[in-house]
Design an enzyme around this catalytic site. Structure first.
Site, PDB file in Angstrom:
ATOM      1  N   HIS A  90     -10.698  64.743  -0.454  1.00  0.00           N
ATOM      2  CA  HIS A  90     -12.054  65.277  -0.304  1.00  0.00           C
ATOM      3  C   HIS A  90     -12.277  66.431  -1.290  1.00  0.00           C
ATOM      4  O   HIS A  90     -11.372  67.218  -1.564  1.00  0.00           O
ATOM      5  CB  HIS A  90     -12.273  65.760   1.136  1.00  0.00           C
ATOM      6  N   HIS A 103      -7.603  65.914   8.880  1.00  0.00           N
ATOM      7  CA  HIS A 103      -7.636  66.810   7.715  1.00  0.00           C
ATOM      8  C   HIS A 103      -7.515  68.245   8.207  1.00  0.00           C
ATOM      9  O   HIS A 103      -8.399  69.085   7.982  1.00  0.00           O
ATOM     10  CB  HIS A 103      -8.922  66.598   6.919  1.00  0.00           C
ATOM     11  N   ALA A 140      -2.864  63.749   6.121  1.00  0.00           N
ATOM     12  CA  ALA A 140      -3.750  64.923   6.115  1.00  0.00           C
ATOM     13  C   ALA A 140      -3.627  65.755   7.382  1.00  0.00           C
ATOM     14  O   ALA A 140      -4.619  66.232   7.928  1.00  0.00           O
ATOM     15  CB  ALA A 140      -5.204  64.506   5.883  1.00  0.00           C
ATOM     16  N   ASP A 144      -1.534  49.543   5.932  1.00  0.00           N
ATOM     17  CA  ASP A 144      -1.588  48.763   4.690  1.00  0.00           C
ATOM     18  C   ASP A 144      -0.247  48.752   3.986  1.00  0.00           C
ATOM     19  O   ASP A 144      -0.106  48.201   2.903  1.00  0.00           O
ATOM     20  CB  ASP A 144      -2.668  49.340   3.742  1.00  0.00           C
ATOM     21  N   ASP A 178      -9.863  52.378   6.324  1.00  0.00           N
ATOM     22  CA  ASP A 178     -10.158  53.498   5.420  1.00  0.00           C
ATOM     23  C   ASP A 178     -10.434  52.948   4.016  1.00  0.00           C
ATOM     24  O   ASP A 178     -10.095  53.570   3.000  1.00  0.00           O
ATOM     25  CB  ASP A 178      -8.999  54.500   5.384  1.00  0.00           C
ATOM     26  N   SER A 238      -6.120  58.261  -1.638  1.00  0.00           N
ATOM     27  CA  SER A 238      -7.530  58.403  -1.277  1.00  0.00           C
ATOM     28  C   SER A 238      -8.052  57.068  -0.781  1.00  0.00           C
ATOM     29  O   SER A 238      -8.457  56.211  -1.558  1.00  0.00           O
ATOM     30  CB  SER A 238      -8.335  58.869  -2.487  1.00  0.00           C
TER      31      SER A 238
END
Lengths: 410, 257
Positions: A156, A212, A237, A270, A295, A330
């Site tokens: 971010h 986060h 995060a 994943d 995500d 990301s």
């Protein structure tokens, strides 16, 4: 045969020769009955209405499971939900249509940390709507940021991070502009006045997620006591698990969760975001709370290369997605069905369990399990036909086929 | 009577199912000319139902022109309770075959006027032209349907209080909790079943042996209501070896032929 249905004349479809995921088990010898977009109780139909099926479809021993629900997806196929483009609406339509082939029948378009102008332009263009042939249903937006920790910002953009120290909930509302179609907000609970904000959001039926963040376990527990119910991409995060302060991860086995409540946690299975051993540890510690999320970012479904994620540029190389020029993860380019298959392989869990982490659990998280996430009678008829290896063969929304794997496997 | 003795439960079930299947096929039912079948519940007929479903799935047997009348149903149990006879018939039979729901008749144990419900059931049987083949079982106390010991042998469909033997036998379906077992039921009468053109009683297992002995080797007696069928012109008793354990060797040898 002549049917004499007293309740409705709408056609009744009976899906036969299948294995249905119901009551946590794949049941053989049970058929799935659908009328007017909902799952029908055939015994009631038989005895109360003296009705019978109008159409019978042979499912050739497929698995029938509830449609997947993705509560964290940032875009895909070149579309970025955090970019206020002119054709934003057609972008969200494109993604909602394309993810049908991944088995997703409902989703929460996710916006990463963005400047207020983006929220003010984009959020009014997102509407909660039912799915159909046009695409998966939209349950509401997931706002991940900007009220998150600088130390754990991940991908971010730092210049867009904010606090709500001054005006608490009013600051949040001013930043986002409107909460009308917002379903989930991810924030860092260690931020000053987060308790007030969490209570206010929870009061409005918005799911509060912790992420986060550098919160310790007691800060996380306090947030849960004020109403937080979700953890955004567990392990990523946030502070790593430590045996004297497990941090947010400790919520999985905390004894301070209010009675009758369950903490859910998102995991991106994943193969990149979490080591399979860590996935297994989380699953074994708290199996009923695990919610699979993709995500996924704009580059999902496209060739490797450079794409955007809100204000950032992201580089995709195979399954890895990093902020361009860095090793900061990301988002992902995983699809939901890949995540389900990978999860099942990595944990060795049953097919039923794997399917429920992508359907029942997200529905429970959002408090919609009375109509989504199961194949119980009177639920919305959003379901999938899958083969034994958990590849989606067909997707149905409200009882209508909205996607089918064609014979060439494309 | 005919007494057909098969070696075990599976063979007895199959024999009975084949008999029913052949009866229906020979009758050649069609629009406006239905075959009427009386049906039982309980453990004993499960194998028979499974076989009938198999014949249907193979394409050998259709229930499109068959009307069914079940023998009984509990009073006061919600229709969708897993132990109601409606649930039993749906799960074990109706959901697997092609019967028209309008032709599947089961007494409603929650009707506002129970006797009226029973009278209406008798009328429905009459309107259907009577029962071609009534299939039944036997209780350990020799009852047919819920015609408990002491029931009139000319009784019709009515409300009955269940005997202790029956309640004890049913407890296993209600988590072994006697307080959960229904104490009353609606049942076809002995006379109702006697009116059928043909009757087939399924009896399997050693625990039914004494009842079978009382039903066919002793006199007609309202304490063993199945004995009434000694006076029916066309009754078949289908049983396995174990069910014959209390019969005289001479009886068994005669019927084994």
């Amino acid at each position: 045969m002549p049917s004499n249905k007293s309740v409705s004349d709408a056609p009744i479809v009976q899906f036969t020769n299948c294995r249905i995921l119901r009551s946590h088990q794949l049941q053989r010898g049970e058929d799935l009955w659908v009328r007017e977009g909902k799952i029908l109780n055939p015994e009631k139909l038989f005895f109360d209405e003296k009705g019978s099926a109008d159409i019978q479809l042979d499912c050739k021993d497929s698995i029938i499971a509830p449609g997947f629900i993705d509560v964290q997806i940032n875009g895909g196929f070149g579309v970025d939900f955090s970019l206020a483009t002119d054709d934003f609406k057609s972008g969200i339509d494109l993604v909602s249509q394309k993810i049908l082939s991944h088995g997703v029948t409902s989703f929460c378009p996710t916006l990463v940390t963005s400047p207020p102008s983006v929220y003010h332009q984009v959020l009014p263009q997102i509407s909660i709507r039912n799915g159909g042939a046009h695409g998966a249903g939209i349950l509401g937006a997931h706002l991940e940021g900007p009220f998150i920790s600088k130390e754990k910002k991940g991908a971010h953009p730092e210049h867009c991070l904010r606090t709500f120290e001054a005006g608490a909930f009013q600051d949040l509302l001013a930043t986002y502009g409107s909460l009308d179609c917002v379903q989930i907000v991810t924030l860092a609970p260690e931020m000053k006045r987060s308790s007030e904000v969490i209570r206010e959001l929870t009061k409005r039926g918005i799911c509060v997620s912790l992420g986060h963040s550098v919160a310790n376990l007691s800060q996380a527990e306090e947030a849960v006591q004020h109403g937080a119910t979700f953890i955004t991409h567990l392990f990523n995060a946030m502070l790593p698990f430590h045996h004297r302060d497990p941090g947010i991860v400790g919520l999985l086995t905390s004894d301070k969760i209010p009675a009758g409540r369950r903490v859910f946690y998102g995991m991106i299975s994943d193969g990149i975001h979490t080591n399979p051993a860590a996935l297994r540890i989380a699953h074994r510690a708290h199996p009923k709370g695990l919610v699979l999320v993709t995500d996924a970012i704009a580059g999902m479904g496209l060739a490797p290369g450079r794409h955007t994620l809100g204000q950032q540029v992201v580089e995709i190389d195979g399954l890895n997605t990093y902020i361009a020029g860095t090793k900061t993860l990301s988002g992902s380019v995983a699809t939901m069905d890949t995540c389900v298959r990978h999860f099942q392989e990595a944990t060795g869990c049953s097919v039923e369990t794997a399917l429920e982490t992508a359907s029942l659990h997200p529905a429970q998280l959002l408090g919609i399990e009375h109509k989504k996430g199961t194949l119980n009678y009177d639920s919305d008829a959003d379901f999938l036909m899958l083969n034994d290896s958990l590849y989606v063969q067909a997707t149905y929304i409200a009882g209508e086929e909205v996607w089918r794997q064609d014979a060439l496997g494309m | 009577m005919r007494l057909v003795i098969l070696e075990d439960y599976d063979q007895a079930s199959e024999w009975a199912a084949k008999y029913i299947c052949n009866r229906i096929i020979q009758f050649k039912p069609s629009q406006g000319r239905y075959f009427t079948l009386g049906l039982p519940t309980g453990n004993t007929p499960l194998g028979c139902y499974r076989k009938l479903i198999e014949y249907h799935r193979n394409g050998d047997l259709s229930f499109k022109y068959v009307k069914t009348f079940n023998m009984d149903e509990y009073v006061g149990l919600p229709r969708n309770h897993p132990e109601s006879y409606h649930s039993y018939m749906w799960n074990n039979f109706f959901k697997h075959i092609d019967i028209d729901p309008n032709n599947a008749h089961i007494l409603d144990g929650n009707a506002p006027d129970l006797q009226a419900e029973c009278d209406a059931f008798e009328k429905k049987i009459e309107a259907a032209g009577g029962i071609d083949l009534f299939v039944g079982g036997i209780g350990p106390d020799g009852h047919i349907a819920f015609n408990e010991p002491g029931s009139s042998l000319s009784s019709r469909t009515r409300l009955k209080t269940l005997a202790m033997d029956t309640i004890l036998a049913n407890a296993k379906y209600f988590d072994g909790d006697l307080s959960k077992v229904p104490t009353m039921a609606l049942t076809v009468g002995v006379g109702t079943v006697m009116d059928a053109r043909e009757v087939m009683i399924l009896i399997t297992g050693a625990h039914k042996a004494f009842a079978l002995y009382k039903a066919i080797e002793e006199g007609v007696n309202h304490m063993w209501t199945v004995s009434a069928f000694q006076q029916h012109p066309r009754t078949i008793f289908v049983c396995d070896e174990d069910a014959t354990l209390e019969l005289r060797v001479k009886t068994v040898k005669y019927f084994k032929g």
